[in-house]
Design an enzyme around this catalytic site. Structure first.
Site: not given
Ligand code: NOJ
Length: 574
Positions: A106, A202, A256, A328-329
């Protein structure tokens, strides 16, 4: 071309692949302290390989105060002591490579932790080498933070405010400063020189902010200002610089893209501004919510299909999709788009509904065994910063129980409970009390149990991933959706030359009829995959009520109907 590039089919190796995502803290505890780590990962590499994936994406494993569980980094070139050290990482990397698994890291460079030495220096004043590493202003604008109130925090020491699009402890880097971009490249080289194969980048579409940081309009809850930093003015220049670094290696870049649209994604994925190999988009994660899972609405299959097909058609022949249903989100997908009642059926169907689309599939830890949402008794038990803010900020007129229910539906913590390896204490995740709650359903849902039963969700994932890999049609073929308005069935075709696959997925709890598209009528396809054991018929279930449901469903099936959450994949030769 060097040997490594030749070995890996040029720069397109990622197209054939599928990936497994590890959120390390909850994956496997190898050193007995209740926290997942690289020792645990090392021991589980055979398991990961057995799924049929070709690579691993590690969510951040760097030193971090964990205000956002790793996405607040305090040292980009080391490993968090909770997870091991660089030597242990190298061991994992070497073993993964020996087993034919790629490893991607990441890359979180929109922000750092406020405990990163750059920020510690920067906050001291306006004339040190790190003063301009972050975004400082005498007066804040009206932007919202996506995680915690307003996007600005005052630092008396410096007499200024710093910008944080995410949590207060995640100050945004000033990417307009060439020194910051050099730092990013140096981080990339550090890991690439060690042998990693690429990056998941990210919130990469947020890194360039509009000059002057003008006030924003509230077009979304808690997102005032987003139009001034999403796809910002210099984003493609900056990403071109990072792309150059990757081109020196055989590296793969996956961005992302929160709130990204097909139109803006095209600029990242195609043409002269191409800077990413694929992008995680979010449209399909909003079939039961609006923008954030906290703003819940009933699940709509039509919305889901629309999102899937929009991306599939737009990228056809031009770009490449990153396919996912969990990470994970997001809360667990069975609890959202499937059914905990028809757990095995919906868990397997959901696998087929996305893995056979055109793109590279990602499977998140626990997804392959059908892990579901956790429901904690009190908001105080939740640890995710965004869940806590949501609870304390929105829907305040509702009673606390109702608000807690919203957290049950939406919390990122549901994806972050310890991996359920077996039915022993702590779900086999750790020998001691884990850092976070184990889902109480671990005796029913765990890897060991799934391994024993060839009809399990786990084995179905294996079958899907193996089938995809075995077929050029399923990797490269065209995508066509049928009956987009059908509220119960998602049906799509992948075709290449004279071969077609027809993937039929029922999202219904009741038996439903699926019509064959014109093209397939009168033709006999070969049934290559189904989540019900045909002939033997009824999936084995533990609950009497379910048995009745299944029996009824089976009778209906004999009349030519699809059973609850049934999926069927047919192969046709034309
Ligand atoms: C996206 C990540 O997947 C998430 O877990 C994170 O909280 C935010 N970006 C900020 O880095």
């Amino acid at each position: 071309m060097d040997e490594k590039v030749v070995e890996s089919e040029g720069r397109n190796w990622y197209k054939r692949m599928s990936f497994y995502q590890i959120w390390i803290r909850s994956f496997a505890d190898g050193n007995g302290d209740g926290i997942g780590d690289l020792y645990g990962v090392y021991d589980k590499l055979e398991y990961i390989k057995s799924l049929g994936v070709d690579g691993i994406w590690f969510s951040p494993i760097y030193p971090s105060p964990n205000a956002d569980f790793g996405y607040d980094i305090s040292d980009y070139k080391d490993i968090h002591p909770d997870y091991g050290d660089l030597d242990q990482f190298k061991k994992v990397l070497t073993k993964a490579h020996e087993m034919g698994l790629k490893v991607i890291m990441d890359l979180v460079v929109n922000h750092t932790s406020d405990e990163h030495p750059w920020f510690i220096e920067s906050r001291k004043g306006k004339d040190n080498p790190y003063s301009d590493y972050y975004i400082w202003r005498d007066k804040p604008n009206n932007w919202d933070s996506l995680f915690e109130g307003k996007a600005w925090e005052y630092v008396p020491e410096r007499g200024q405010y710093y910008l944080h699009i995410f949590a207060k402890k995640q100050p945004d880097l000033n990417m307009d400063n060439p020194k910051v971009r050099e730092e990013v490249k140096s981080i990339m080289r550090f890991w690439l020189d060690m042998g990693v194969d690429g990056f998941r980048e990210d919130v990469i579409n947020f890194i360039s902010k509009e000059e002057g940081l003008p006030d924003g309009l509230a077009f979304l809850p808690a997102a005032k200002g987003m139009s001034h930093y999403k796809d910002g003015p210099h984003i493609h220049e900056y990403l071109a610089e990072f792309r150059k670094v990757c081109e020196e290696y055989d590296c793969f870049q996956l961005g992302e893209g929160p709130m990204t649209t097909v139109k803006s994604a095209m600029k990242y994925l195609t043409g002269p501004t191409k800077s990413l190999d694929m992008m995680f988009s979010f449209d399909h994660m909003m079939a039961d919510c609006l923008y954030t899972e906290y703003v819940h609405r009933p699940f709509s299959l039509v919305k889901l299909k629309k999102a899937f097909s929009k991306w599939q058609y737009a990228l056809a022949g031009r770009g490449w999709n990153a396919l996912y249903l969990e990470n994970h989100d997001h809360p667990r997908i069975i609890s959202r788009y499937g059914s905990e009642f028809f757990w095995r059926e919906s868990g397997t169907m959901l696998a087929a509904c996305y893995i056979f689309q055109r793109g590279t599939p990602f499977v998140y830890q626990g997804q392959e065994i059908g892990m579901t949402n956790i429901r904690l008794m009190s908001i105080d038990q939740y640890v995710d910063v965004s869940s806590i803010t949501n609870y304390n900020t929105y829907h305040l007129k509702e009673d606390p129980e109702r608000r807690l229910h919203r957290i049950h539906l939406s919390s990122r913590d549901s994806a972050r409970t310890p991996m359920q390896w077996d039915g022993s204490e702590n779900a086999g995740f750790s020998k001691v009390k884990p850092w976070f709650y184990v889902n109480p359903n671990y005796k029913k849902i765990n890897v060991a149990k799934e391994e024993e039963n060839r009809d399990s969700i786990l084995w179905f994932y294996r079958k899907c991933l193996a089938l995809r890999k075995s077929s050029e049609t399923l990797i490269y073929g065209d995508y066509t959706e049928y009956f987009p308005k059908d509220k119960n069935i998602y049906m799509y075709e992948r075709s290449l030359g004279k071969e077609s696959y027809l993937i039929i997925c029922s999202f219904s709890r009741l038996p439903v009829r699926a019509h064959k598209p014109e093209k397939f009528r009168g033709r006999k396809g070969e049934l290559v995959l189904c989540n019900y054991r045909d002939g033997a018929g009824i999936a084995k279930s533990e609950r009497a009520l379910e048995q009745v449901e299944y029996k009824l469903a089976e009778l209906e099936h004999r009349k030519g109907l699809l059973r609850p959450f049934e999926t069927r994949v047919y192969r046709y030769a034309f």
